[in-house]
Design a protein around this motif. Structure first.
Motif, short mmCIF file in Angstrom:
data_model
loop_
_atom_site.label_atom_id
_atom_site.label_comp_id
_atom_site.label_asym_id
_atom_site.label_seq_id
_atom_site.Cartn_x
_atom_site.Cartn_y
_atom_site.Cartn_z
N GLY A 65 27.13 52.99 -43.08
CA GLY A 65 26.00 52.07 -42.90
C GLY A 65 26.39 50.63 -43.10
N ILE A 66 27.23 50.38 -44.10
CA ILE A 66 27.71 49.02 -44.36
C ILE A 66 28.48 48.48 -43.16
N ASN A 164 16.16 48.60 -40.55
CA ASN A 164 16.85 48.55 -41.83
C ASN A 164 17.93 49.62 -41.89
N VAL A 165 19.03 49.30 -42.53
CA VAL A 165 20.15 50.22 -42.72
C VAL A 165 20.36 50.39 -44.22
N GLN A 166 20.48 51.65 -44.66
CA GLN A 166 20.72 51.92 -46.07
C GLN A 166 22.19 51.72 -46.39
N VAL A 173 19.34 46.93 -45.99
CA VAL A 173 19.54 45.59 -45.44
C VAL A 173 18.99 45.56 -44.02
N GLY A 174 18.35 44.46 -43.67
CA GLY A 174 17.74 44.34 -42.35
C GLY A 174 18.74 43.91 -41.30
N VAL A 175 18.67 44.54 -40.14
CA VAL A 175 19.47 44.14 -38.98
C VAL A 175 18.52 44.03 -37.79
N ALA A 353 22.99 35.36 -46.03
CA ALA A 353 22.61 35.94 -47.32
C ALA A 353 22.74 37.45 -47.28
N ARG A 354 22.33 38.07 -46.17
CA ARG A 354 22.44 39.52 -46.06
C ARG A 354 23.90 39.97 -46.00
N LEU A 355 24.74 39.21 -45.33
CA LEU A 355 26.15 39.55 -45.28
C LEU A 355 26.78 39.46 -46.68
N ASN A 356 26.32 38.50 -47.47
CA ASN A 356 26.82 38.41 -48.85
C ASN A 356 26.42 39.64 -49.66
N VAL A 357 25.18 40.09 -49.47
CA VAL A 357 24.71 41.30 -50.15
C VAL A 357 25.55 42.50 -49.73
N ILE A 358 25.83 42.59 -48.44
CA ILE A 358 26.64 43.70 -47.93
C ILE A 358 28.04 43.68 -48.55
N ASP A 359 28.66 42.50 -48.61
CA ASP A 359 30.00 42.41 -49.18
C ASP A 359 29.99 42.81 -50.66
N THR A 360 28.97 42.37 -51.39
CA THR A 360 28.88 42.72 -52.81
C THR A 360 28.69 44.23 -52.98
N THR A 361 27.82 44.81 -52.16
CA THR A 361 27.57 46.24 -52.24
C THR A 361 28.81 47.03 -51.84
#
Length: 418
Positions: A65-66, A164-166, A173-175, A353-361
């Protein structure tokens, strides 16, 4: 007690089988590198390994998903960057078209490039991601978001939702951002209708009102729902009045009287209620103009902003009125293009901001996977030195059992009978 020959043989065979089983099990552990071969070897550890395996399977799904979310958002960010570049070029063309020295053929050439840029924007805004889903149709990934109507205007066919993707157990996260939010929900500066009274004796023209102060304009809408008027007492002096006051002469709005320095008027700007408009030409005493709030034009889409500019330039003729109309449509387009550019940048900021969340996750899940693998290794991986020492001992025991069995199996009373 008495031990029968059959019992002795059975005990010997049972011992050989047990010792051989121990050696065989140890040899299989060494060959596989695993301490646990069956759940019976360590039930508690086996349950824990099963839980860790399930968690790793879920983490693998989250990783998928990421990857999908990152690819989609990266593609969307790239498209928005291209849209921003096109908007910048259109803005340059709009500034160029506002040059009063241009004639209709010059404006026609600019309109031709605008038509190409318009098609480019349409293609970009109808882009798809790697899975074939439309990036800007909201939650309706299979629906083309933007279509050109028969009259040349554009309509948005998607919705205002978001896919949204889990990417973690409780993280989504929204795409696929809504095209309505990115390109349709643009504040329209030209949401004021301006009119020239048919009975005017002068040749003055009034431009389309541009909203320059949103808060003051909202107050203007509430205070003057029917609009306001501009009345000239000479070719220089004017005052504003409320259209709801039908008195003749109309009642002036307090503190609204003004005048122009030039005679005849030339690029004279009037500002009231967060609205800015221009009066050009020479008004006569008693000439009137009106400004009314157009609540149906609060928003304007990017494609229709470009289309309005192109159509306005194509229609502008070589005359003072044509030049004034071209200047009017250019001013509107520039203001709305700036608003569109700000809207696109806002969406890009949210994507970042969403890409930052994805990288952190992603980093978090990778760290969890490393910990899980360390625990799994501790639970099931074989300690080779211990296993080799154990196998050496078991082999010695097996050999001793075999040799003793040979000797015991040879014992019989018949051997002593002559």
């Amino acid at each position: 007690m008495r031990i029968s020959t059959l019992q002795a043989f059975n005990n010997g065979v049972s011992g050989l089988q047990r010792n051989y089983s121990d050696v065989t099990r140890t040899q299989e552990q060494i060959s596989t590198g695993k301490r646990l071969l069956t759940p019976a070897d360590d039930p508690v550890a086996s349950v824990r390994l099963l839980q860790l395996g399930q968690e790793e399977a879920m983490n693998a799904q989250y990783k998928t998903g990421i990857t999908a979310a990152k690819n989609s958002l990266t593609a969307e960010e790239t498209i928005l960057t291209s849209v921003g570049n096109v908007i910048q070029r259109i803005r340059e063309l709009a500034v160029q078209s506002g040059n009063g020295a241009l004639d209709s053929s010059d404006r026609g050439a600019i309109a031709s490039e605008l038509a190409q840029r318009e098609d480019e924007l349409l293609n970009l805004m109808n882009s798809r991601d790697a899975d074939g889903k439309y990036l800007f149709s909201g939650s309706m990934g299979d629906t083309q978001p933007f279509v050109r109507n028969a009259d040349g205007t554009y309509t948005y066919q998607g919705d205002q939702g978001q896919r949204n993707v889990q990417i973690a157990s409780s993280s989504f996260v929204g795409v696929g951002d809504s095209g309505h939010m990115a390109f349709e929900n643009i504040v329209n500066a030209a949401r004021v209708t301006t009119n020239v009274d048919a009975a005017n004796a002068g040749d003055a023209l009034i431009s389309r009102g541009l909203v320059t102060d949103g808060a003051a304009y909202r107050q203007f809408q509430d205070s003057y729902p029917n609009g306001v008027g501009v009345r000239f007492t000479s070719d220089k002096d004017y005052y504003l009045y409320d259209l709801t006051a039908p008195a003749d002469p109309p009642v002036a709005i307090t503190g609204s009287a003004g005048s122009f320095d030039d005679e005849p008027l030339s690029e004279n700007i009037v500002k009231f209620g967060g609205v800015e408009f221009e009066i050009s030409g020479t008004p006569q005493n008693g000439d009137r103009f009106t400004l009314e709030s157009d609540r149906t034009a609060e928003k304007r889409s990017l494609l229709n902003v470009v289309r309005d500019l192109r159509v306005g330039l194509e229609a502008a003729v070589d005359s003072p009125d044509g030049n004034f109309a071209a200047r009017d449509v250019t001013a509107i387009a520039l203001t709305n293009l700036d608003a569109a550019s700000a809207q696109v940048l806002s969406v890009q900021g949210k994507i970042g901001a969403r890409l930052n969340v994805i990288d952190t996750t992603d980093t978090f899940i990778s760290d969890v996977s490393l910990v899980n693998k360390a625990v799994q290794s501790e639970l099931e991986d074989l300690d080779y030195p211990e296993a080799l020492a154990r196998m050496s001992m078991q082999s010695t025991v097996l050999q001793a059992a075999q040799q003793s069995y040979v000797k015991i199996s040879g014992l019989s009373l018949f051997n002593f009978l002559s």
